[in-house]
Motif scaffolding. Structure first.
Motif, PDB file in Angstrom:
ATOM      1  N   ALA A   1     -27.485 -27.202 -17.744  1.00  0.00           N
ATOM      2  CA  ALA A   1     -26.491 -26.148 -17.924  1.00  0.00           C
ATOM      3  C   ALA A   1     -27.107 -24.994 -18.708  1.00  0.00           C
ATOM      4  O   ALA A   1     -26.825 -23.827 -18.430  1.00  0.00           O
ATOM      5  CB  ALA A   1     -25.260 -26.696 -18.641  1.00  0.00           C
TER       6      ALA A   1
ATOM      7  N   LYS B   1     -30.156 -23.990 -18.677  1.00  0.00           N
ATOM      8  CA  LYS B   1     -31.008 -23.226 -17.766  1.00  0.00           C
ATOM      9  C   LYS B   1     -30.170 -22.250 -16.937  1.00  0.00           C
ATOM     10  O   LYS B   1     -30.498 -21.078 -16.816  1.00  0.00           O
ATOM     11  CB  LYS B   1     -31.744 -24.204 -16.851  1.00  0.00           C
ATOM     12  N   TYR B   2     -29.061 -22.748 -16.419  1.00  0.00           N
ATOM     13  CA  TYR B   2     -28.222 -21.889 -15.579  1.00  0.00           C
ATOM     14  C   TYR B   2     -27.479 -20.841 -16.389  1.00  0.00           C
ATOM     15  O   TYR B   2     -26.976 -19.875 -15.847  1.00  0.00           O
ATOM     16  CB  TYR B   2     -27.236 -22.724 -14.766  1.00  0.00           C
ATOM     17  N   ALA B   3     -27.395 -21.046 -17.703  1.00  0.00           N
ATOM     18  CA  ALA B   3     -26.756 -20.037 -18.539  1.00  0.00           C
ATOM     19  C   ALA B   3     -27.779 -19.006 -18.992  1.00  0.00           C
ATOM     20  O   ALA B   3     -27.491 -18.148 -19.819  1.00  0.00           O
ATOM     21  CB  ALA B   3     -26.089 -20.702 -19.739  1.00  0.00           C
ATOM     22  N   GLY B   4     -28.981 -19.096 -18.465  1.00  0.00           N
ATOM     23  CA  GLY B   4     -29.990 -18.094 -18.778  1.00  0.00           C
ATOM     24  C   GLY B   4     -30.800 -18.383 -20.026  1.00  0.00           C
ATOM     25  O   GLY B   4     -31.489 -17.510 -20.549  1.00  0.00           O
TER      26      GLY B   4
END
Ligand SMILES: Nc1ncnc2c1ncn2[C@@H]1O[C@H](COP(=O)(O)OP(=O)(O)OP(=O)(O)O)[C@@H](O)[C@H]1O
Ligand SMILES: [Mg+2]
Lengths: 513, 375
Positions: free
Chosen positions: B248, B250-253
């Motif tokens: 998560a 990673k996907y949140a930047g």
């Protein structure tokens, strides 16, 4: 209804609270032997909790359980199994590195006097069950090598191996492809013909119609109705469940698209194993348009999303938003260029299960104003924002901002994710299976939200394995097959059969379609 | 009753129960091995609380393990297991000793430079482990264990080197006086100081008989800073996200790799601070040849565990741990009980803390049983 041995399960006056929150309130339910009994209810209605009580995972605060007319006290799952109850949870409990057979006999090994497991016999027994019910699985395959649908069969096999008479399936179809769903329904029929009883929890009305005999409808922890499935329509079931009129078809005006805002050109991406799975894919999306991608799982959808969001390297080709190339620039840059994603697997990618609801609400914006000032978090701003989301998206229970999101029901978790992404005010919203595991009321809500965003002039990319969803919601419908787009249709001209054919890899004859 | 069950479920209560159980089991073991348990426990209690000097010593001894405990707790909150605290601690003592001997500036400069050199080297040690994990995916436990040993031998090399070795000893020269961090160090040994302290028994005990230094205050400040960093800043939010769900994150930047290196850098700096403060604050202000680890880092693991990785909890856990060690020495001295008894005690407490997960479950069961009764 009287307690009688015609019923596999009868539950009386079941109550359960978590803290001060009453999840189940005086539940009565009667499941006839040799039938498929569906339990229908909104997200958070208490379905899983009720079944977990039957399976001995939770204990009821009050109430009685009767199996075949006799009162029982089920203290834990192993007692449930002894009573002939098996349960397949939505999240499987298998050992990845073990073979199918090893997983099935785990915890129930037949061993000789020296404690050595008789694998040959076990394998034979497994094959016997496989053949009896048409549960096609390779007993020697490793769990990590087989598909989700297969893994579910292993869970069912596990229960059958232990000799259960009553099988509980908690949202068994949420993770399956349409093909696999049909096969599952066949398997259920075989089980019923063999005298077993099945309780199934699902939000998909189509499946209830196709598989079940009786249905108990639960709303907010209370039994609302008990019906014969054959007397009901999908519409009437949906209305019983949410307690109001719902539109099963998406209501929307014709699209009024503007200029091109998002564009992918000849994109090539390799998957984790180094094989090219996106093979020269191109598409473009306009402002005020919902662009749907239909396709069977494993045709490059996953890698496509990963490439757009910047977590996977692009081999070649371009991805442009507002005319700016963003491929291989990192996830943060993608987010800053106003692209938001509603992920398919929310537990893995969408939320941090052990964070509070409020902490999850700021997952992407924690470093931006108003949530962050000079490097310090502003908890008041966070809480205010969370409360707004809870109110606007009707997240239950209402006072949940401090609870760990793990405690919320699946549907409510998804509502938070949708709300959070929409609040980002994105130029492009990518929605991957956004309604997975949601009840019809919540599905209606998500679809309405997508349409609302469209009408505000946003671009929306909808990727779903459910053809119905893509067909109903999208303005433009495309098909992905083997890593590229093989057909693009206007919603008005879209023809289910033609699209189905393309999804299966058939060729399109009509060039202008 | 319900209220009591609610209290039972609180983490602090669980912790206290665990500690209590640890003492009970230790008493049983003392009894079984032929020592009078009440008398022994009384000796241990007195060993810590009977004189100001003892309390002061416990506080001094707690400083390094509070800091290494913080180091482990911090790393743990961000999803990493910093078993390398030991090596980071040793590396810092080497650096601080070398710098403290080589330089001799005014204390206002000398003290920060000596301490910072230790902190810096500890941070580098940690960051190196983080880097190996981020870049090559090597698990931090493996690299940490290897680096611990490497550092031990580096320590022995420096302790024996011609440049630093003090003849006829097993260690180096002490660092220059300008780098010492004892409180009122110059004053307390002056004429004026001595005559003043003669009239004040308590202060005399605390100041003159011990190496009372600034370390404990620094450790408390460090604990507060770590707490603020983890729970009040956006950076801390980021690190905790990575710790709980890297996908998560990673996907949140969030760059997971950068977070890993940063976390280990901070964790290393905390262990380094422990080493640096030890050299500047406690005699003999040097490093000496080690045949085995002195466990300042490994004890940090236990401290972090007892504190269930709460930064503020590390202060109390460190004090308790230090008190037990100190009391154990006294027990051994006075009754001849083996020092192992204290290790068993600590072990039992840690064991029970690990078991405390169960207490809320039991409390739940109890509530249920009661409601069934009511029915
Ligand atoms: N362990 C728990 N502690 C506190 N609350 C819980 C716990 N488990 C479930 N709940 C709450 O109980 C309610 C019912 O949850 P349950 O999982 O039974 O819903 P459901 O009907 O299965 O919903 P869904 O369709 O979304 O899976 C939810 O509001 C949930 O937040
Ligand atoms: Mg559920």
């Amino acid at each position: 209804m009287d307690i009688s041995n015609e019923y596999a399960v009868q539950m009386r006056g079941i109550e359960k609270s978590f803290g001060t929150y009453k999840v189940l309130d005086d539940i009565n339910i009667d499941v006839k032997k040799g039938t498929v009994h569906a339990i229908l209810g909104e997200n958070g209605a208490g379905k899983s909790t009720l079944m977990n009580i039957l399976y001995g995972m939770y204990h009821a605060d009050a109430g009685e359980i009767y199996l075949n007319g006799e009162a029982v006290n089920i203290k834990n799952p192993s007692m449930a199994i002894k009573h002939g109850i098996g349960m397949v949870h939505q999240h499987f409990m298998l050992v990845d590195k073990f073979t199918v057979t090893q997983n099935i006999i785990l915890g129930n090994e037949t061993a000789n006097a020296f404690g050595i497991i008789n694998m040959k016999k076990a394998r034979k027994d497994v094959i016997k069950i496989v053949e009896k019910y048409g549960l096609k699985v390779d007993p020697d395959a490793r769990i990590e090598d087989i598909s989700v649908g297969m893994q579910q069969r292993v869970e069912i096999l596990k229960a059958l191996y232990r000799g259960v008479d009553l099988l509980i399936l908690d949202e068994p179809t949420a993770v399956l492809t349409p093909m696999e769903i049909e096969e599952l329904i066949d398997i259920m029929r075989n089980l019923i013909n063999d005298g077993k009883t099945i309780i199934i929890i699902t939000h998909k009305l189509k499946e209830i119609k196709a598989s079940s005999d009786d249905c108990t409808v639960i709303r907010k922890g209370k039994v609302i109705d008990r019906v014969k499935v054959k007397d009901e329509s999908k519409q009437s079931l949906a209305e019983k469940m949410v307690g109001r009129k719902v539109r099963l078809v998406v209501e929307k005006t014709p699209a009024n698209p503007g200029g091109k805002i998002f564009e992918i050109n000849d994109l090539r991406v390799k998957c984790a194993r180094g094989i090219e799975t996106v093979k020269g894919l191109s598409l473009s999306i306009r402002k005020g348009e919902i662009f749907g991608i239909a396709g069977i799982e494993g045709n490059g959808q996953k890698e496509l999303v990963e490439a757009i969001t910047g977590v996977r390297q692009v081999e070649s080709g371009t991805i442009k938003i507002n005319g700016k190339e963003i491929q291989n620039t990192g996830t943060r840059n993608v987010i800053d260029n106003k692209i938001s994603v509603i992920h398919e697997d929310r537990h893995r990618y969408g939320v941090v299960l052990d964070f509070s609801v409020a902490d999850n609400a700021i997952l992407e914006n924690y470093r931006k104003a108003p949530f962050c000032k000079n490097g310090f978090l502003d908890y008041n701003a966070r809480d205010r924002f969370t409360e707004e989301l809870i109110k606007e998206y009707n997240i239950k229970p209402e006072r949940c901002k401090g609870t760990r999101i793990r405690r919320l029901s699946g549907g409510n978790q998804q509502k938070l994710v949708v709300g959070r992404e929409v609040a980002n005010n994105p130029d492009l919203l990518i929605a991957v299976q956004p309604t997975r595991g949601l009840d019809v009321g919540a599905i209606e809500f998500v679809h309405k939200t997508l349409v609302r965003l469209r009408d505000e002039g946003k671009a929306i990319l909808l990727i779903s394995l459910e053809l119905d969803e893509v067909m109903d919601v999208s303005d433009t419908i495309s098909v992905i097959y083997d890593g590229s787009i093989t057909g693009i249709f206007n919603q008005k001209e879209a023809d289910e059969q033609k699209i189905g054919l393309l999804m299966a890899g058939g060729k399109e004859n009509d060039e202008n379609a | 009753m319900t209220r009591m069950l609610k209290i039972l479920k609180k983490p602090v209560t669980c912790m206290l129960i665990a500690i209590f159980c640890g003492f009970v089991v230790s008493a049983l073991i003392l009894f079984a091995t032929g020592y009078n348990p009440t008398q022994s426990l009384a000796i241990m209690f007195n060993a810590v609380f009977s004189r100001p000097k003892f309390i002061t010593n416990v506080i001094i001894k707690s400083t390094p393990i509070i800091l290494t405990g913080l180091s482990v707790a911090f790393a743990f909150r961000t999803g990493l297991f910093n078993i390398g605290a030991e090596g980071q601690y040793i590396a810092a003592t080497i650096a601080s000793t070398v710098v403290g001997i080589s330089l001799d500036l005014h204390p206002i400069l000398q003290i920060p430079i000596v301490i910072l050199s230790g902190v810096l080297v500890g941070a580098l040690w940690g960051a190196f482990i983080g880097f190996l994990k981020a870049k090559f995916g090597i698990h931090e436990v493996i690299t940490s264990i290897m680096l611990n040993w490497t550092t031990l031998y580096l320590n022995n090399y420096v302790a024996n080197s011609a440049r630093f070795h003090k003849p006829e000893s097993d260690g180096t020269y002490p660092i220059n006086d300008s780098g010492l961090t004892m409180i009122l160090y110059n004053w307390k040994f002056s004429e004026e100081g001595r005559s003043f302290l003669k009239n004040n028994q308590t202060l005399n005990d605390i100041l003159l008989k011990t190496d009372l230094n600034i370390g404990f205050i620094v450790a408390i400040i460090a604990a507060i800073i770590v707490w603020v960093l983890l729970y009040k800043t956006s950076k801390g939010y980021e690190l905790r996200t990575v710790g709980l769900n890297p996908h998560a994150a990673k996907y949140a930047g969030i760059s997971v790799n950068r977070s890993i290196v940063f976390s280990m850098l901070i964790a290393g700096a905390l262990s380094g601070l422990a080493g640096a403060l030890y050299v500047t604050g406690s005699s003999s202000h040097n490093i000496h040849v080690l045949s085995m680890f002195e466990n300042n880092g490994f004890n940090g693991l236990a401290v972090a565990l007892i504190a269930s990785s709460s930064p503020i909890g590390c202060i109390f856990a460190g004090l308790m741990f230090s008190g037990l060690i100190y009391a154990g020495q006294s027990l051994q001295f006075k009754t001849g009980a083996p020092s192992e008894i204290v290790n068993i005690m600590i072990g039992t407490i840690v064991f029970f803390v690990a078991l405390t997960q169960i207490i809320p479950v039991i409390a739940d069961k109890f509530t249920r049983r009661r409601s069934e009764h009511v029915k």
